[in-house]
Design a protein around this motif. Structure first.
Motif, PDB file in Angstrom:
ATOM      1  N   GLU A  38     103.159  43.238  46.618  1.00  0.00           N
ATOM      2  CA  GLU A  38     102.139  42.585  47.445  1.00  0.00           C
ATOM      3  C   GLU A  38     102.488  42.686  48.925  1.00  0.00           C
ATOM      4  O   GLU A  38     101.635  43.011  49.755  1.00  0.00           O
ATOM      5  CB  GLU A  38     102.014  41.112  47.047  1.00  0.00           C
ATOM      6  CG  GLU A  38     101.350  40.880  45.705  1.00  0.00           C
ATOM      7  CD  GLU A  38     101.456  39.434  45.245  1.00  0.00           C
ATOM      8  OE1 GLU A  38     100.688  39.049  44.347  1.00  0.00           O
ATOM      9  OE2 GLU A  38     102.322  38.686  45.770  1.00  0.00           O
ATOM     10  N   LEU A  39     103.755  42.408  49.257  1.00  0.00           N
ATOM     11  CA  LEU A  39     104.179  42.436  50.648  1.00  0.00           C
ATOM     12  C   LEU A  39     104.049  43.837  51.240  1.00  0.00           C
ATOM     13  O   LEU A  39     103.587  44.008  52.367  1.00  0.00           O
ATOM     14  CB  LEU A  39     105.628  41.942  50.765  1.00  0.00           C
ATOM     15  CG  LEU A  39     106.194  41.867  52.182  1.00  0.00           C
ATOM     16  CD1 LEU A  39     105.329  40.974  53.068  1.00  0.00           C
ATOM     17  CD2 LEU A  39     107.631  41.352  52.148  1.00  0.00           C
ATOM     18  N   PHE A  65     105.319  36.318  48.378  1.00  0.00           N
ATOM     19  CA  PHE A  65     104.679  37.525  47.841  1.00  0.00           C
ATOM     20  C   PHE A  65     105.676  38.320  46.999  1.00  0.00           C
ATOM     21  O   PHE A  65     106.878  38.268  47.254  1.00  0.00           O
ATOM     22  CB  PHE A  65     104.177  38.428  48.977  1.00  0.00           C
ATOM     23  CG  PHE A  65     103.331  37.733  50.002  1.00  0.00           C
ATOM     24  CD1 PHE A  65     102.028  37.353  49.707  1.00  0.00           C
ATOM     25  CD2 PHE A  65     103.840  37.447  51.256  1.00  0.00           C
ATOM     26  CE1 PHE A  65     101.253  36.706  50.653  1.00  0.00           C
ATOM     27  CE2 PHE A  65     103.071  36.797  52.215  1.00  0.00           C
ATOM     28  CZ  PHE A  65     101.769  36.425  51.912  1.00  0.00           C
ATOM     29  N   LYS A  94     105.163  29.155  45.007  1.00  0.00           N
ATOM     30  CA  LYS A  94     104.437  30.221  45.708  1.00  0.00           C
ATOM     31  C   LYS A  94     103.099  29.709  46.248  1.00  0.00           C
ATOM     32  O   LYS A  94     102.728  30.005  47.387  1.00  0.00           O
ATOM     33  CB  LYS A  94     104.203  31.409  44.780  1.00  0.00           C
ATOM     34  CG  LYS A  94     105.412  32.295  44.607  1.00  0.00           C
ATOM     35  CD  LYS A  94     105.036  33.588  43.912  1.00  0.00           C
ATOM     36  CE  LYS A  94     106.225  34.530  43.835  1.00  0.00           C
ATOM     37  NZ  LYS A  94     105.860  35.854  43.314  1.00  0.00           N
TER      38      LYS A  94
END
Length: 200
Positions: free
Chosen positions: A96-97, A92, A194
């Motif tokens: 996002e995280l 991420f 990813k």
């Protein structure tokens, strides 16, 4: 403590960067976010986190202070080490995280290798109120690579090598990477890795 290392990017893979500074080559462990941020650059600066133990001396490198701050928060959680924290920052972006933790999204946290429901809940409980409100940077890249012929093989090999270094078996990694490249042939290697991290 080393705050950052600035110098010439001598070597770069999706998991390591070597910077030459004042005649010394420093190998730093990096995430895919940092890899994407420094790819194609010659002179770079990486913010660092040192791990010094009796049997090892490791340097982690980050393209931004924000990413390093998230890394430090992650490793402050019981049971989360540097390797797992790097996995999070490879699966991420920092933005996002941060949002995943704020929104208490256990399902997405569990998508990272080695993270079960209890560990995911522990991360949320420990970090939800510690995530900086201004965390957010756009690290997405839409670079298109020519993946035909030799270039495609190099992309597959690089992605599989990175996944193997992150602890995944080579055979399943190669199968997933080939599947991703077949369906999305224009993806850069960091995007392929990813996607693979979420499928393995």
């Amino acid at each position: 403590m080393i705050e950052y290392i600035q110098g010439t990017l001598d070597d770069l893979t999706p998991t390591f960067a070597t910077i030459e500074a004042c005649g010394v080559g420093y190998q730093l462990i990096i995430s895919l976010n940092t890899y994407s941020a420094i790819q194609g650059k010659k002179e770079i600066r990486l913010y660092t986190h040192e791990v010094i133990r009796e049997d090892t001396h490791l340097l982690y490198g980050f393209s931004t202070k924000t990413e390093r701050e998230l890394f430090n928060l992650l490793i402050s959680v019981s049971g989360i080490g540097g390797q797992t924290a790097r996995m999070f920052l490879s699966a991420f972006t920092p933005m996002e995280l941060a949002n995943i933790i704020r929104e208490e999204n256990v399902r997405l946290l569990k998508s990272v290798k080695g993270i079960g429901p209890k560990a995911a809940q522990r991360i949320i409980v420990d970090l939800k109120d510690k995530i900086p409100l201004d965390t957010g940077m756009d690290t997405s890249h839409s670079t298109e690579n020519d993946v035909s012929g030799m270039v495609a093989r190099e992309v597959v090999e690089e992605a599989v090598a990175a996944l193997t270094m992150l602890g995944f078996p080579p055979a399943p990694s190669q199968k997933i990477v080939l599947q991703i490249v077949k369906s999305s042939s224009s993806l850069p290697v960091e995007a392929i890795i990813k996607q693979a991290l979420k499928m393995l």
